[in-house]
Design a protein around this motif. Structure first.
Motif, PDB file in Angstrom:
ATOM      1  N   ASP A  83     -10.863 -37.460   2.688  1.00 12.90           N
ATOM      2  CA  ASP A  83     -11.591 -36.643   1.732  1.00 12.90           C
ATOM      3  C   ASP A  83     -10.795 -36.578   0.575  1.00 12.90           C
ATOM      4  OD1 ASP A  83     -13.306 -35.019   0.741  1.00 12.90           O
ATOM      5  OD2 ASP A  83     -12.683 -33.298   1.787  1.00 12.90           O
ATOM      6  N   LYS A  84     -11.809 -36.938  -0.585  1.00 11.61           N
ATOM      7  CA  LYS A  84     -11.094 -37.033  -1.838  1.00 11.61           C
ATOM      8  C   LYS A  84     -12.193 -36.489  -2.826  1.00 11.61           C
ATOM      9  CE  LYS A  84     -12.182 -42.013  -2.364  1.00 11.61           C
ATOM     10  NZ  LYS A  84     -11.349 -43.283  -2.563  1.00 11.61           N
ATOM     11  N   GLY A  85     -11.611 -35.722  -3.939  1.00 13.53           N
ATOM     12  CA  GLY A  85     -12.557 -35.421  -5.014  1.00 13.53           C
ATOM     13  C   GLY A  85     -11.747 -34.601  -5.966  1.00 13.53           C
TER      14      GLY A  85
ATOM     15  N   TYR B 291     -16.725 -31.969  -6.562  1.00 20.19           N
ATOM     16  CA  TYR B 291     -17.371 -33.541  -6.307  1.00 20.19           C
ATOM     17  C   TYR B 291     -16.496 -34.389  -5.624  1.00 20.19           C
ATOM     18  CZ  TYR B 291     -19.971 -37.733  -6.709  1.00 20.19           C
ATOM     19  OH  TYR B 291     -20.623 -38.741  -6.524  1.00 20.19           O
ATOM     20  N   GLY B 292     -17.136 -35.036  -4.487  1.00 26.10           N
ATOM     21  CA  GLY B 292     -16.042 -35.710  -3.663  1.00 26.10           C
ATOM     22  C   GLY B 292     -16.731 -36.715  -2.697  1.00 26.10           C
ATOM     23  N   SER B 293     -15.932 -37.361  -2.152  1.00 21.37           N
ATOM     24  CA  SER B 293     -16.689 -38.226  -0.847  1.00 21.37           C
ATOM     25  C   SER B 293     -15.431 -38.042   0.294  1.00 21.37           C
ATOM     26  CB  SER B 293     -16.690 -39.905  -1.519  1.00 21.37           C
ATOM     27  OG  SER B 293     -15.362 -40.180  -1.626  1.00 21.37           O
ATOM     28  N   ARG B 294     -16.284 -38.380   1.513  1.00 18.20           N
ATOM     29  CA  ARG B 294     -15.599 -38.087   2.700  1.00 18.20           C
ATOM     30  C   ARG B 294     -16.018 -39.200   3.526  1.00 18.20           C
ATOM     31  NH1 ARG B 294     -16.699 -34.126   7.321  1.00 18.20           N
ATOM     32  NH2 ARG B 294     -14.890 -33.818   8.164  1.00 18.20           N
TER      33      ARG B 294
ATOM     34  N   SER C 116      -2.657 -35.214   6.644  1.00 19.00           N
ATOM     35  CA  SER C 116      -1.986 -34.713   5.296  1.00 19.00           C
ATOM     36  C   SER C 116      -2.787 -34.615   4.301  1.00 19.00           C
ATOM     37  CB  SER C 116      -0.724 -35.918   5.100  1.00 19.00           C
ATOM     38  OG  SER C 116      -1.531 -37.065   4.740  1.00 19.00           O
ATOM     39  N   GLY C 117      -2.220 -33.802   3.131  1.00 21.44           N
ATOM     40  CA  GLY C 117      -3.211 -33.752   2.105  1.00 21.44           C
ATOM     41  C   GLY C 117      -2.297 -33.313   0.735  1.00 21.44           C
ATOM     42  N   LEU C 118      -3.024 -33.858  -0.271  1.00 17.40           N
ATOM     43  CA  LEU C 118      -2.287 -33.351  -1.584  1.00 17.40           C
ATOM     44  C   LEU C 118      -3.384 -32.928  -2.461  1.00 17.40           C
ATOM     45  CD1 LEU C 118       0.223 -33.935  -3.513  1.00 17.40           C
ATOM     46  CD2 LEU C 118      -0.739 -36.336  -3.960  1.00 17.40           C
ATOM     47  N   SER C 119      -2.968 -31.876  -3.233  1.00 17.43           N
ATOM     48  CA  SER C 119      -3.803 -31.268  -4.348  1.00 17.43           C
ATOM     49  C   SER C 119      -3.047 -30.988  -5.475  1.00 17.43           C
ATOM     50  CB  SER C 119      -4.567 -29.980  -3.626  1.00 17.43           C
ATOM     51  OG  SER C 119      -3.476 -29.083  -3.236  1.00 17.43           O
TER      52      SER C 119
END
Length: 398
Positions: free
Chosen positions: A340-342, A364-367, A292-295
């Motif tokens: 994964d977020k950023g 810029y993010g972290s996974r 799932s993903g939210l942007s």
């Protein structure tokens, strides 16, 4: 290293600086890949061309890492062309990256029946490419539909280098290769209509039916250090039979609000039924979870009017974008679903002497996570899209 590698979720197009929240958006100048229903609203009489690439720098952290580790890579992402075939029909075609597998690491392999270990080096390359042809049709002023038809193909190679000369006589190199191919289709729907004189509502939806990437496996083995001459072949490209990887049903939806054709706020949600795909875990400590993903993204784009080749043309002066994203990916390692977020930023500029446009986006993010002895990625990405368009025929569209 798992499945078909990292499936690309960043689109590297008009919406890259908005964290990719474009399912409900339309644009006359830019080619939007995420929803083919946006295509019939490209500007009349023009053809458009876009080329995208990226640079990524990743810092790896976690208990298994004994020294600071960073990797850098530059990649081609996308090439596409599009035009309006009729007043209600738009179509792009092109090539882009669907997934990538690119890694290298050292490890220790236990000699069965002993307490000894052999130093092992793993190297992986390859990925899946996507050749596509999309079509979008307007159903009146507010509604549109579209279909993206694509062919996925590519190969991935993992090479293992064993350095234990006391056990294997010399350096032993083993390469496993996977070759995949298959057709993939995505359908789209879209609605846009005014809430008031200056406020525009957009709603979009896409869906992809599950499909199977079919392929072949092969193995090669050699002895000796490739850096010190040609190794001795032991097995040369031996077939290991067929293989397959299943991509599940995928659904996505988005909503947007645009004020005075200048300020846009948009949000997308994506869902993938990976738990039902039936891909084997092969006995390792991982499994497939539903993804799932939210942007959510914003865009500010003031406009101006000027004369070009005897015609009045309205374009954006520039474009400023920002957004954030949170994705729960399909891989679960040692009980931890990888996330994964950023945040993202984008700027669009236009040449004063030609119809070239430039879109620069930063992420810029972290996974991942460092829990349960896993490794976390902190990354920085730079993406650039070059856009060119021009009049292709001065005639009235039928």
């Amino acid at each position: 290293m798992l499945g078909i590698g990292n499936i690309r979720t960043d689109s590297y197009d008009y919406g890259s600086g908005m964290a990719g929240a474009t399912i409900s958006l339309r644009d006359g100048r830019y080619i939007l890949d995420d929803n083919p229903a946006s295509l019939p609203f490209l500007d009349d009489h023009y053809f458009a061309m876009e080329l995208s690439g990226s640079f990524e720098s990743i810092n790896y952290t976690g208990d298994p890492i004994t020294t600071p580790t960073r990797s850098n890579q530059a990649q081609f992402q996308r090439f596409t062309m599009a035009t309006k075939l009729t007043k209600f029909w738009g179509a792009p075609w092109g090539l882009k990256q669907f997934s990538s597998s690119n890694y290298s690491l050292y490890g220790q392999k236990n000699i069965i029946g002993t307490s000894d270990y052999i130093t092992t080096y793993y190297e992986g390359t390859g990925g899946i490419n996507q050749v596509f042809l999309s079509n979008g049709w307007s159903l009146g002023k507010h509604f549109s539909v579209g279909l993206n038809s694509s062919y996925l193909f590519g190969n991935m190679t993992q090479t293992e280098y064993l350095y234990g000369e006391n056990y294997v006589g010399s350096q032993l190199n083993t390469s496993n290769r996977l070759y995949y191919a298959g057709f993939y289709f995505t359908g789209g729907l879209q609605y846009q209509g005014k809430i008031s004189d200056k406020l525009l509502l957009g709603i979009g939806m896409t869906a992809s039916r599950n499909m199977t990437l079919k392929g072949d496996r092969s193995l090669s083995m050699s002895a000796g250090d490739p850096d010190e001459g040609s190794p001795t072949n032991i097995i040369a490209d031996s077939s290991l039979g067929s293989t397959a990887f299943r991509i599940p049903d995928m659904l996505a939806g988005g909503v947007s609000f645009t004020y005075d054709r200048t300020f846009t706020l948009a949000g997308d949600y994506q869902y993938g039924k990976w738990a039902d795909a039936g891909n084997s875990t092969n006995g390792y400590n991982y499994k497939y979870n539903n993804s799932s993903g939210l942007s959510i993204g914003m865009s500010y784009a003031p406009r101006k009017v000027f004369t070009y080749q005897g015609q009045y043309v309205e374009v954006e002066k520039y474009r400023l974008q920002g957004g954030f994203y949170l994705n729960h990916e399909y891989i679960n390692m040692y009980g931890q679903q990888i996330s994964d977020k950023g945040v993202s930023l984008g700027i669009g500029l236009f040449s004063k002497r030609s119809t070239l446009g430039y879109m620069l986006n930063l992420q810029y993010g972290s996974r991942g996570t460092t829990l349960n002895n896993l490794i976390k990625e902190n990354y920085f990405k730079i993406g650039i899209t070059l856009s060119y368009r021009d009049l292709w025929k001065k005639r009235r569209l039928q």
